[in-house]
Design a protein around this motif. Structure first.
Motif, mmCIF file in Angstrom:
data_model
loop_
_atom_site.group_PDB
_atom_site.id
_atom_site.type_symbol
_atom_site.label_atom_id
_atom_site.label_comp_id
_atom_site.label_asym_id
_atom_site.label_seq_id
_atom_site.Cartn_x
_atom_site.Cartn_y
_atom_site.Cartn_z
ATOM 1 N N MET A 239 0.827 -1.204 0.000
ATOM 2 C CA MET A 239 0.000 0.000 0.000
ATOM 3 C C MET A 239 0.864 1.258 0.000
ATOM 4 S SD MET A 239 -2.954 -0.905 2.792
ATOM 5 C CE MET A 239 -1.728 -0.756 4.095
ATOM 6 N N CYS A 263 -12.224 -0.827 4.123
ATOM 7 C CA CYS A 263 -12.483 -1.141 2.713
ATOM 8 C C CYS A 263 -13.753 -1.971 2.515
ATOM 9 C CB CYS A 263 -11.304 -1.908 2.121
ATOM 10 S SG CYS A 263 -9.799 -0.913 1.955
ATOM 11 N N TRP A 295 -10.087 5.660 -2.897
ATOM 12 C CA TRP A 295 -9.213 5.042 -1.904
ATOM 13 C C TRP A 295 -7.884 4.595 -2.507
ATOM 14 C CZ3 TRP A 295 -8.178 5.324 2.826
ATOM 15 C CH2 TRP A 295 -7.433 4.338 3.488
ATOM 16 N N SER A 296 -7.932 3.983 -3.698
ATOM 17 C CA SER A 296 -6.663 3.553 -4.296
ATOM 18 C C SER A 296 -6.838 3.238 -5.774
ATOM 19 C CB SER A 296 -6.123 2.299 -3.585
ATOM 20 O OG SER A 296 -6.850 1.152 -3.960
ATOM 21 N N THR A 298 -5.834 0.130 -7.619
ATOM 22 C CA THR A 298 -5.469 -1.227 -7.202
ATOM 23 C C THR A 298 -5.025 -2.022 -8.427
ATOM 24 O OG1 THR A 298 -7.035 -1.152 -5.365
ATOM 25 C CG2 THR A 298 -6.303 -3.330 -6.098
ATOM 26 N N PHE A 312 -2.124 -1.658 -3.697
ATOM 27 C CA PHE A 312 -3.066 -0.562 -3.464
ATOM 28 C C PHE A 312 -2.269 0.746 -3.423
ATOM 29 C CE2 PHE A 312 -4.943 -4.366 -1.696
ATOM 30 C CZ PHE A 312 -6.288 -4.282 -2.031
ATOM 31 N N PHE A 313 -2.364 1.541 -4.479
ATOM 32 C CA PHE A 313 -1.663 2.823 -4.540
ATOM 33 C C PHE A 313 -2.609 3.900 -4.015
ATOM 34 C CE2 PHE A 313 0.433 0.169 -7.695
ATOM 35 C CZ PHE A 313 1.777 0.421 -7.451
ATOM 36 N N LEU A 314 -2.271 4.468 -2.865
ATOM 37 C CA LEU A 314 -3.221 5.283 -2.118
ATOM 38 C C LEU A 314 -3.168 6.772 -2.420
ATOM 39 C CD1 LEU A 314 -2.904 3.583 1.397
ATOM 40 C CD2 LEU A 314 -4.389 2.965 -0.524
ATOM 41 N N THR A 316 -4.495 9.024 -4.105
ATOM 42 C CA THR A 316 -5.622 9.256 -5.008
ATOM 43 C C THR A 316 -5.701 10.705 -5.489
ATOM 44 O OG1 THR A 316 -7.074 9.630 -3.099
ATOM 45 C CG2 THR A 316 -6.968 7.404 -3.994
#
Length: 331
Positions: A239, A263, A295-296, A298, A312-314, A316
């Motif tokens: 993440m 989530c 949120w991300s 993904t 999950f790249f947060l 945003t």
């Protein structure tokens, strides 16, 4: 008046010739830099330098080769430092499911996702050839190479330039290119032995489509029992911008039911990223019922009939506009 018109026509033709190479140059810069945002900046700087020096372009090489030479110099300038982008798995060992989230790291630490639309066009042949070397695992592995070796490896083995063409672009000898390529291959073989295994994603592949659809259904239902059945035994969940990552299906499920429980009841919207299965992940708003907030991004990594990576790249605030995504969803 006619002179001005003729000059404008030449200008338009030159700019169109540059634009025809934008996506492949962006993909090249992304592999070099590990950042979709820096890649866009690099391409823009490439076009600026090319425009300013166009009068000196003598046509001894193609426009494409000339632009790659400029783009390489731009990327090497941007890489003038010891910092390399990485994935959480490159920085430390796995955490336990009950670990507290550490403080986020700056965005320049991480390999970022890139929208497919920025990196390759609609031609299926181009897409197929680009996908494998846009995978997160490949881009992260390339970051282990010194900048010049990185450029040589990508030019020779991804873009298929000859040793002499590569030497011309880097202002070195073909012998130096071949020597650097051997060293780069040796480093890559060691790095890739421990990197996440992943297949490129083909939407026409029924088995891959079934696996990805199964993940979305299980995740949106927050059915961790079904979801863990889709994961490889050594699956990795990460993440960015947090350095924490989790390994193993049971640990992933425990994390999602604990720290990651916000989530629950999320929505997943398909997007294209890195030639892989990817989604815009919206989670329920804590303030407004029926509203889902970013949120991300993904990105799933697939290995045969299982999922090997959950990324999950947060960030945003930057990534959702880059992917052209809505700022919220409503029931």
């Amino acid at each position: 008046m006619s002179d001005k018109t003729g000059s404008a026509t030449i200008t338009d033709e030159v700019l169109r010739s540059f634009e025809g190479h934008r996506r492949e140059l962006c993909a090249y810069a992304y592999r070099m830099l590990g950042s979709s945002f820096e890649a866009e900046d690099a391409v823009q700087e490439t076009f600026t330098r090319a425009w300013k020096s166009y009068d000196s372009f003598e046509g001894r090489s193609s426009i494409r080769s000339w632009l790659y030479k400029i783009a390489t110099n731009v990327c090497l300038d941007m890489l003038d430092g010891p910092q390399r982008r990485a994935r959480p798995m490159d920085l430390n060992g796995p955490s336990t499911p009950d670990s507290q989230l550490p403080a986020p790291e700056p965005d320049y630490v991480w390999v970022e996702p890139i929208p497919n639309a920025l990196a390759y066009g609609a031609d299926p042949a181009d897409a197929a050839s680009a996908k494998d070397t846009l995978r997160l695992a490949f881009v992260a592995a390339v970051q282990h190479l010194p900048a010049s070796q990185r450029a040589i490896l990508i030019m020779r083995e991804v873009l298929r330039f000859s040793a002499s063409e590569t030497a011309e672009m880097l202002s070195v000898s073909p012998a130096s290119v071949n020597s650097a390529l051997q060293r780069a291959r040796a480093t890559m073989s060691k790095v890739q032995e421990v990197s996440t295994v992943s297949d490129t994603y083909d939407e026409t592949n029924a088995e891959q489509r079934k696996l990805v659809d199964g993940f979305v259904k299980a995740f949106e239902a927050y059915d961790m029992g079904t979801l863990t059945e889709l994961l490889k035994a050594d699956v990795a969940l990460s993440m960015p911008p947090f350095a924490l990552w989790i390994s193993g299906p049971e640990n992933v499920a425990a994390f999602m039911l604990g720290t990651g429980s916000a989530c629950r009841d999320s929505r997943m919207v398909p997007v294209g990223a890195n030639g892989m299965a990817a989604f815009a992940h919206y989670k329920p708003s804590a303030d407004e019922p029926g509203v889902y907030i970013p949120w991300s991004i993904t990105v799933l990594e697939l290995d045969g009939d299982r999922i090997s990576g959950l990324n999950f790249f947060l960030d945003t605030e930057k990534l959702f506009p880059l992917f052209g995504l809505a700022p919220e969803l409503r029931d």
